[in-house]
Design a protein around this motif. Sequence first.
Motif, PDB file in Angstrom:
ATOM      1  N   TRP A 101     -16.838 -31.746   1.760  1.00  0.00           N
ATOM      2  CA  TRP A 101     -15.550 -31.076   1.927  1.00  0.00           C
ATOM      3  C   TRP A 101     -14.887 -30.710   0.603  1.00  0.00           C
ATOM      4  O   TRP A 101     -14.251 -29.674   0.490  1.00  0.00           O
ATOM      5  CB  TRP A 101     -14.606 -31.973   2.734  1.00  0.00           C
ATOM      6  N   PHE A 102     -15.040 -31.614  -0.389  1.00  0.00           N
ATOM      7  CA  PHE A 102     -14.309 -31.415  -1.641  1.00  0.00           C
ATOM      8  C   PHE A 102     -15.219 -31.155  -2.844  1.00  0.00           C
ATOM      9  O   PHE A 102     -14.726 -30.923  -3.942  1.00  0.00           O
ATOM     10  CB  PHE A 102     -13.441 -32.640  -1.936  1.00  0.00           C
ATOM     11  N   GLY A 103     -16.518 -31.255  -2.644  1.00  0.00           N
ATOM     12  CA  GLY A 103     -17.442 -31.037  -3.747  1.00  0.00           C
ATOM     13  C   GLY A 103     -17.749 -32.296  -4.532  1.00  0.00           C
ATOM     14  O   GLY A 103     -18.679 -32.317  -5.332  1.00  0.00           O
ATOM     15  N   THR A 104     -16.964 -33.355  -4.331  1.00  0.00           N
ATOM     16  CA  THR A 104     -17.177 -34.629  -5.006  1.00  0.00           C
ATOM     17  C   THR A 104     -16.458 -35.724  -4.238  1.00  0.00           C
ATOM     18  O   THR A 104     -15.593 -35.433  -3.397  1.00  0.00           O
ATOM     19  CB  THR A 104     -16.643 -34.585  -6.457  1.00  0.00           C
ATOM     20  N   ARG A 126       4.490 -34.224  -8.198  1.00  0.00           N
ATOM     21  CA  ARG A 126       5.562 -33.235  -8.033  1.00  0.00           C
ATOM     22  C   ARG A 126       5.219 -31.891  -8.667  1.00  0.00           C
ATOM     23  O   ARG A 126       6.104 -31.065  -8.860  1.00  0.00           O
ATOM     24  CB  ARG A 126       6.856 -33.793  -8.651  1.00  0.00           C
ATOM     25  N   SER A 127       3.924 -31.672  -8.970  1.00  0.00           N
ATOM     26  CA  SER A 127       3.538 -30.457  -9.690  1.00  0.00           C
ATOM     27  C   SER A 127       2.537 -29.583  -8.941  1.00  0.00           C
ATOM     28  O   SER A 127       1.917 -28.697  -9.540  1.00  0.00           O
ATOM     29  CB  SER A 127       2.956 -30.831 -11.068  1.00  0.00           C
ATOM     30  N   PHE A 128       2.359 -29.811  -7.652  1.00  0.00           N
ATOM     31  CA  PHE A 128       1.528 -28.899  -6.866  1.00  0.00           C
ATOM     32  C   PHE A 128       2.276 -27.581  -6.651  1.00  0.00           C
ATOM     33  O   PHE A 128       3.502 -27.568  -6.509  1.00  0.00           O
ATOM     34  CB  PHE A 128       1.179 -29.530  -5.513  1.00  0.00           C
ATOM     35  N   TYR A 129       1.542 -26.492  -6.598  1.00  0.00           N
ATOM     36  CA  TYR A 129       2.147 -25.191  -6.328  1.00  0.00           C
ATOM     37  C   TYR A 129       1.125 -24.286  -5.637  1.00  0.00           C
ATOM     38  O   TYR A 129      -0.097 -24.502  -5.740  1.00  0.00           O
ATOM     39  CB  TYR A 129       2.670 -24.538  -7.603  1.00  0.00           C
ATOM     40  N   VAL A 130       1.629 -23.295  -4.929  1.00  0.00           N
ATOM     41  CA  VAL A 130       0.762 -22.372  -4.193  1.00  0.00           C
ATOM     42  C   VAL A 130      -0.082 -21.554  -5.158  1.00  0.00           C
ATOM     43  O   VAL A 130       0.427 -20.977  -6.120  1.00  0.00           O
ATOM     44  CB  VAL A 130       1.606 -21.440  -3.300  1.00  0.00           C
ATOM     45  N   ASP A 131      -1.395 -21.517  -4.890  1.00  0.00           N
ATOM     46  CA  ASP A 131      -2.326 -20.720  -5.685  1.00  0.00           C
ATOM     47  C   ASP A 131      -3.448 -20.290  -4.752  1.00  0.00           C
ATOM     48  O   ASP A 131      -4.368 -21.051  -4.464  1.00  0.00           O
ATOM     49  CB  ASP A 131      -2.877 -21.541  -6.853  1.00  0.00           C
ATOM     50  N   GLU A 132      -3.364 -19.062  -4.254  1.00  0.00           N
ATOM     51  CA  GLU A 132      -4.311 -18.586  -3.254  1.00  0.00           C
ATOM     52  C   GLU A 132      -5.740 -18.486  -3.779  1.00  0.00           C
ATOM     53  O   GLU A 132      -6.685 -18.370  -2.994  1.00  0.00           O
ATOM     54  CB  GLU A 132      -3.855 -17.216  -2.724  1.00  0.00           C
ATOM     55  N   SER A 133      -5.914 -18.527  -5.082  1.00  0.00           N
ATOM     56  CA  SER A 133      -7.261 -18.432  -5.636  1.00  0.00           C
ATOM     57  C   SER A 133      -8.039 -19.732  -5.507  1.00  0.00           C
ATOM     58  O   SER A 133      -9.249 -19.751  -5.674  1.00  0.00           O
ATOM     59  CB  SER A 133      -7.188 -18.031  -7.116  1.00  0.00           C
ATOM     60  N   ARG A 134      -7.348 -20.822  -5.203  1.00  0.00           N
ATOM     61  CA  ARG A 134      -7.991 -22.123  -5.092  1.00  0.00           C
ATOM     62  C   ARG A 134      -8.488 -22.360  -3.662  1.00  0.00           C
ATOM     63  O   ARG A 134      -7.939 -21.805  -2.701  1.00  0.00           O
ATOM     64  CB  ARG A 134      -7.022 -23.237  -5.495  1.00  0.00           C
ATOM     65  N   PRO A 135      -9.532 -23.187  -3.490  1.00  0.00           N
ATOM     66  CA  PRO A 135     -10.105 -23.415  -2.153  1.00  0.00           C
ATOM     67  C   PRO A 135      -9.097 -23.908  -1.121  1.00  0.00           C
ATOM     68  O   PRO A 135      -9.167 -23.529   0.047  1.00  0.00           O
ATOM     69  CB  PRO A 135     -11.190 -24.469  -2.422  1.00  0.00           C
ATOM     70  N   PHE A 136      -8.150 -24.764  -1.525  1.00  0.00           N
ATOM     71  CA  PHE A 136      -7.167 -25.283  -0.583  1.00  0.00           C
ATOM     72  C   PHE A 136      -5.815 -24.582  -0.709  1.00  0.00           C
ATOM     73  O   PHE A 136      -4.829 -25.025  -0.133  1.00  0.00           O
ATOM     74  CB  PHE A 136      -6.991 -26.794  -0.788  1.00  0.00           C
ATOM     75  N   MET A 148      -8.104 -31.126  -4.705  1.00  0.00           N
ATOM     76  CA  MET A 148      -7.578 -31.713  -3.475  1.00  0.00           C
ATOM     77  C   MET A 148      -6.424 -30.876  -2.936  1.00  0.00           C
ATOM     78  O   MET A 148      -5.759 -30.153  -3.686  1.00  0.00           O
ATOM     79  CB  MET A 148      -7.096 -33.145  -3.724  1.00  0.00           C
ATOM     80  N   PRO A 149      -6.187 -30.949  -1.622  1.00  0.00           N
ATOM     81  CA  PRO A 149      -5.038 -30.222  -1.053  1.00  0.00           C
ATOM     82  C   PRO A 149      -3.732 -30.947  -1.367  1.00  0.00           C
ATOM     83  O   PRO A 149      -3.734 -32.088  -1.825  1.00  0.00           O
ATOM     84  CB  PRO A 149      -5.335 -30.247   0.455  1.00  0.00           C
ATOM     85  N   HIS A 150      -2.635 -30.267  -1.111  1.00  0.00           N
ATOM     86  CA  HIS A 150      -1.309 -30.872  -1.297  1.00  0.00           C
ATOM     87  C   HIS A 150      -0.970 -31.603   0.005  1.00  0.00           C
ATOM     88  O   HIS A 150      -0.324 -31.052   0.896  1.00  0.00           O
ATOM     89  CB  HIS A 150      -0.284 -29.793  -1.616  1.00  0.00           C
ATOM     90  N   VAL A 151      -1.393 -32.856   0.103  1.00  0.00           N
ATOM     91  CA  VAL A 151      -1.307 -33.581   1.374  1.00  0.00           C
ATOM     92  C   VAL A 151       0.132 -33.888   1.775  1.00  0.00           C
ATOM     93  O   VAL A 151       0.397 -34.175   2.943  1.00  0.00           O
ATOM     94  CB  VAL A 151      -2.125 -34.885   1.307  1.00  0.00           C
TER      95      VAL A 151
END
Length: 244
Positions: A101-104, A126-136, A148-151
């Motif tokens: 699922w995550f490659g590692t 507190r530093s996750f942000y939307v980035d459509e280029s990333r897998p999640f 990892m996703p922003h759970v």
Amino acid sequence: MKKFLIAMLTLLPGLAMAAGPTIPLDSADVDLHDKASLQRGAQLFMNYCMGCHSMQYQRYNRTFEDLGIPEDLGVKHLQFTGDKPGDLMRNSMSAESASAWFGTGAPDLTLVARVRGADWLYTYFRSFYVDESRPFGVNNAVFPNVGMPHVMQELQGVPSKTTERRMIDGEMQDVYVGIKSDGSGMLTADEYDQAMLDLTAFLVYTGEPMLLEQRRMGWFVFGFLLIFTIMAWFLKREFWRDVK
């Protein structure tokens, strides 16, 4: 020279891991005496992190005891794997599933606070942000290209990376200034910051559960050495009083 180049290439992954963050870190004012904060952090970890990450060097009953949680309540509300209270805190996801699922495999987080530091963890959460280029669909300002996703997005809301145009070295550049949520989360911005501080405090505790006891014992040792030094000085003066 060939052996030297091979050694340097071998060390490159470690050097990359040792590289510092790309943004300034926020101070995590962790209070390990605050049992309520540690309990909230444990609840967040069990509900949002432990599906992927384990704490293979920490036991459930040790955590319940240290945090002042009655064992029956801890088993009912914080233990979802069917393990016994005395078992180690292992996650339910297999290494094979994590790799698919995550490659590692998801790293164990028992000692992550000792490796990364409280400030790094607090800022990272507190530093996750939307980035459509990333897998999640998300990225992280502290850990670029995180896998990892922003759970905890349901708590924070949809976060965006904000920048300002500033002149640097005579040129206008976009400078990172922080993360801003769209307000759709279950928590306000201040509440989310407090929740991430609670989670950070819990990880600091698991990294060294004996830290408070060590500090308490350290004061006793310091007091003993101080009293011993004073007594030794008076004893020495008494022995040498008649020596000229």
